[in-house]
Design an enzyme around this catalytic site. Structure first.
Site, PDB file in Angstrom:
ATOM      1  N   GLY A 168      -5.262   7.826  -3.979  1.00 21.08           N
ATOM      2  CA  GLY A 168      -3.958   8.250  -4.484  1.00 21.08           C
ATOM      3  C   GLY A 168      -3.588   9.662  -4.071  1.00 21.08           C
ATOM      4  N   ARG A 184      -7.498   3.626  -5.408  1.00 16.27           N
ATOM      5  CA  ARG A 184      -8.487   4.228  -4.527  1.00 16.27           C
ATOM      6  C   ARG A 184      -8.432   5.739  -4.694  1.00 16.27           C
ATOM      7  NH1 ARG A 184      -9.379   5.757   1.053  1.00 16.27           N
ATOM      8  NH2 ARG A 184      -7.128   5.975   1.250  1.00 16.27           N
ATOM      9  N   THR A 194       3.032   0.451  -4.840  1.00 14.52           N
ATOM     10  CA  THR A 194       3.626  -0.681  -5.573  1.00 14.52           C
ATOM     11  C   THR A 194       3.064  -0.776  -6.996  1.00 14.52           C
ATOM     12  OG1 THR A 194       3.472  -1.824  -3.452  1.00 14.52           O
ATOM     13  CG2 THR A 194       4.147  -3.136  -5.363  1.00 14.52           C
ATOM     14  N   LYS A 249       0.800  -1.230   0.000  1.00 13.03           N
ATOM     15  CA  LYS A 249       0.000   0.000   0.000  1.00 13.03           C
ATOM     16  C   LYS A 249       0.835   1.283   0.000  1.00 13.03           C
ATOM     17  CE  LYS A 249      -3.244  -1.112  -0.744  1.00 13.03           C
ATOM     18  NZ  LYS A 249      -3.448  -1.768  -2.073  1.00 13.03           N
ATOM     19  N   TYR A 279       6.571   7.690  -2.011  1.00  9.07           N
ATOM     20  CA  TYR A 279       5.323   7.902  -2.745  1.00  9.07           C
ATOM     21  C   TYR A 279       5.003   9.397  -2.856  1.00  9.07           C
ATOM     22  CZ  TYR A 279       0.293   7.443  -3.736  1.00  9.07           C
ATOM     23  OH  TYR A 279      -0.964   7.531  -4.285  1.00  9.07           O
ATOM     24  N   HIS A 291       7.295  -7.881  -1.425  1.00  8.37           N
ATOM     25  CA  HIS A 291       7.070  -7.116  -0.197  1.00  8.37           C
ATOM     26  C   HIS A 291       8.036  -7.592   0.896  1.00  8.37           C
ATOM     27  CE1 HIS A 291       3.670  -4.962  -1.693  1.00  8.37           C
ATOM     28  NE2 HIS A 291       2.856  -5.977  -1.742  1.00  8.37           N
TER      29      HIS A 291
HETATM   30  P1  A3P Z   1      -4.775   4.930  -1.397  1.00 10.59           P
HETATM   31  O1  A3P Z   1      -5.435   3.723  -0.807  1.00 10.59           O
HETATM   32  O2  A3P Z   1      -4.261   5.858  -0.325  1.00 10.59           O
HETATM   33  O3  A3P Z   1      -5.600   5.633  -2.400  1.00 10.59           O
HETATM   34  P2  A3P Z   1      -0.117  -0.472  -3.614  1.00 10.59           P
HETATM   35  O4  A3P Z   1      -0.057  -0.352  -5.076  1.00 10.59           O
HETATM   36  O5  A3P Z   1       1.237  -0.609  -2.965  1.00 10.59           O
HETATM   37  O6  A3P Z   1      -1.100  -1.480  -3.179  1.00 10.59           O
HETATM   38  O7  A3P Z   1      -0.610   0.942  -3.074  1.00 10.59           O
HETATM   39  C1  A3P Z   1      -1.927   1.372  -3.307  1.00 10.59           C
HETATM   40  C2  A3P Z   1      -2.007   2.871  -3.124  1.00 10.59           C
HETATM   41  O8  A3P Z   1      -1.424   3.510  -4.266  1.00 10.59           O
HETATM   42  C3  A3P Z   1      -3.447   3.320  -3.043  1.00 10.59           C
HETATM   43  O9  A3P Z   1      -3.457   4.450  -2.157  1.00 10.59           O
HETATM   44  C4  A3P Z   1      -3.732   3.690  -4.488  1.00 10.59           C
HETATM   45  O10 A3P Z   1      -4.805   4.568  -4.659  1.00 10.59           O
HETATM   46  C5  A3P Z   1      -2.416   4.308  -4.908  1.00 10.59           C
HETATM   47  N1  A3P Z   1      -2.195   4.251  -6.355  1.00 10.59           N
HETATM   48  C6  A3P Z   1      -2.459   3.219  -7.196  1.00 10.59           C
HETATM   49  N2  A3P Z   1      -2.137   3.526  -8.448  1.00 10.59           N
HETATM   50  C7  A3P Z   1      -1.681   4.792  -8.436  1.00 10.59           C
HETATM   51  C8  A3P Z   1      -1.206   5.673  -9.452  1.00 10.59           C
HETATM   52  N3  A3P Z   1      -1.175   5.311 -10.721  1.00 10.59           N
HETATM   53  N4  A3P Z   1      -0.808   6.903  -9.077  1.00 10.59           N
HETATM   54  C9  A3P Z   1      -0.849   7.280  -7.776  1.00 10.59           C
HETATM   55  N5  A3P Z   1      -1.291   6.490  -6.783  1.00 10.59           N
HETATM   56  C10 A3P Z   1      -1.697   5.257  -7.095  1.00 10.59           C
END
Ligand code: A3P
Length: 315
Positions: A283, A281, A70, A67, A213, A131
């Site tokens: 972002g 979600r 990734t 989260k 991030y 991870h």
């Molecule tokens: P939020 O839940 O705060 O919105 P992971 O990919 O490690 O599972 O992390 C998910 C988080 O990265 C989520 O955060 C998601 O919305 C965000 N995310 C996914 N794709 C993204 C993108 N293309 N640009 C920016 N944030 C992104």
């Protein structure tokens, strides 16, 4: 928890039986393997990677706590690495047809399911994702080029809670928060995950790239250039003039990815299944204020600050 149960792998059952465990996250169990708290599939995946992974020259490992961006890092790295074959202008680009997790394999899942042969089929240079904490990487992986992405811990926890809720795990945010304070959240402790890669990146910056991030959100185009240089495929003057770094950022933006059929439908995961759409979600930075009291924030900030003290890493 709403998940279709697939039996945990029985290989390594003798090791698993000896591990400390806690009931956490609804009715699931977390096990402590080599000082990291993992679901059982994570444990068997890590053990299998430690015993069986064979590196190839040019492998690049994308590492992160869950989260922390990734999915985005996978998309940006894949688009950058594969741009000769798949320019971002390609309407049929893999990232327009597939979820980013289908473009870069998640190591723990593959090895836990005995599907590591899929890695052999990938062309070099391979992009791999994990991870795992730095401390548990086998030598073969620790010696690869590594890109690590992390995120402000409170935002990471809020994102993790939403993610698990959307996968059918039902528990109050305060449960995850308490686990995190004790270092027992999934893939925790947060601070040792951070410190392992932070220390490696300060010792060998040419081999371990440490990203945040929040920095990526502030300047994604610079991040893509940084990734390209780090992976030994820097953008040429002609590519810069053609706007390739910007095109890659636009193709991989959360708004663009969220709208794709491949990300609106389908599920990711071998044991736990997560709807593709739950990876996209909000972002944004700072969503924690909607879920934590100032007192909770002070508490976790103090714990993390204390653990990171003296390392040079702050949030
Ligand atoms: P939020 O839940 O705060 O919105 P992971 O990919 O490690 O599972 O992390 C998910 C988080 O990265 C989520 O955060 C998601 O919305 C965000 N995310 C996914 N794709 C993204 C993108 N293309 N640009 C920016 N944030 C992104």
């Amino acid at each position: 928890n709403g998940q279709t149960a697939i039996s945990p792998p029985t290989e390594y059952a003798d090791i698993v039986a000896t591990l400390p465990s806690i009931a956490a996250i609804g009715d699931s169990q977390l096990l402590k393997y080599q000082d990291v708290w993992l679901f059982i599939h994570g444990v068997t995946g890590v053990i299998s990677i430690q015993r069986r992974f064979k590196s190839r020259p040019g492998d690049v490992l994308l590492a992160s706590p869950p989260k922390c961006g990734t999915t985005w890092l996978k998309a940006l790295s894949f688009a950058t690495m594969a741009r000769a074959k798949y320019p971002p202008s390609d309407a049929n680009h893999p990232l327009r047809r597939l979820n980013p997790h289908e473009c870069v394999p998640f190591m723990e899942n593959l090895f836990s399911a005995g599907q590591e042969a899929k890695l052999e089929a990938l062309p070099s240079p391979r992009l791999l994702q994990t991870h795992m904490h730095y401390s548990v990487l086998p030598r073969s992986l620790a010696d690869c080029k590594i890109v690590f992405v992390c995120r402000e811990p409170k935002d990471m926890l809020v994102s993790m809670w939403h993610f698990l809720q959307s996968a059918g795990f039902s528990f109050p945010f305060s449960d995850l928060f308490e686990l995190a304070c004790q270092g027992q959240n999934p893939h925790g402790p947060i601070w040792s995950h951070l410190l392992g890669y932070w220390t490696a990146s300060t010792a060998r910056p040419e081999m371990v790239l440490f990203l945040r991030y929040e920095d990526m959100l502030a300047d994604p185009v610079s991040t893509v250039r940084q990734l390209a240089r780090f992976m030994d495929v820097p953008f040429t003057a002609a590519e810069e003039a053609a706007g390739l770094p910007v095109d890659i950022v636009e193709m991989c933006s959360i708004d663009a990815l969220r709208e794709l059929e491949a990300n609106k439908t389908g599920k990711f995961g071998l044991f736990f299944k997560f709807q593709h759409q739950t990876f996209f979600r909000k972002g944004v930075v700072g969503d924690w204020v909607n879920y934590m009291t100032p007192e909770m924030a002070r508490r976790i900030d103090a714990i993390v600050g204390d653990k990171l003290h003296g390392s040079g890493l702050t949030f």
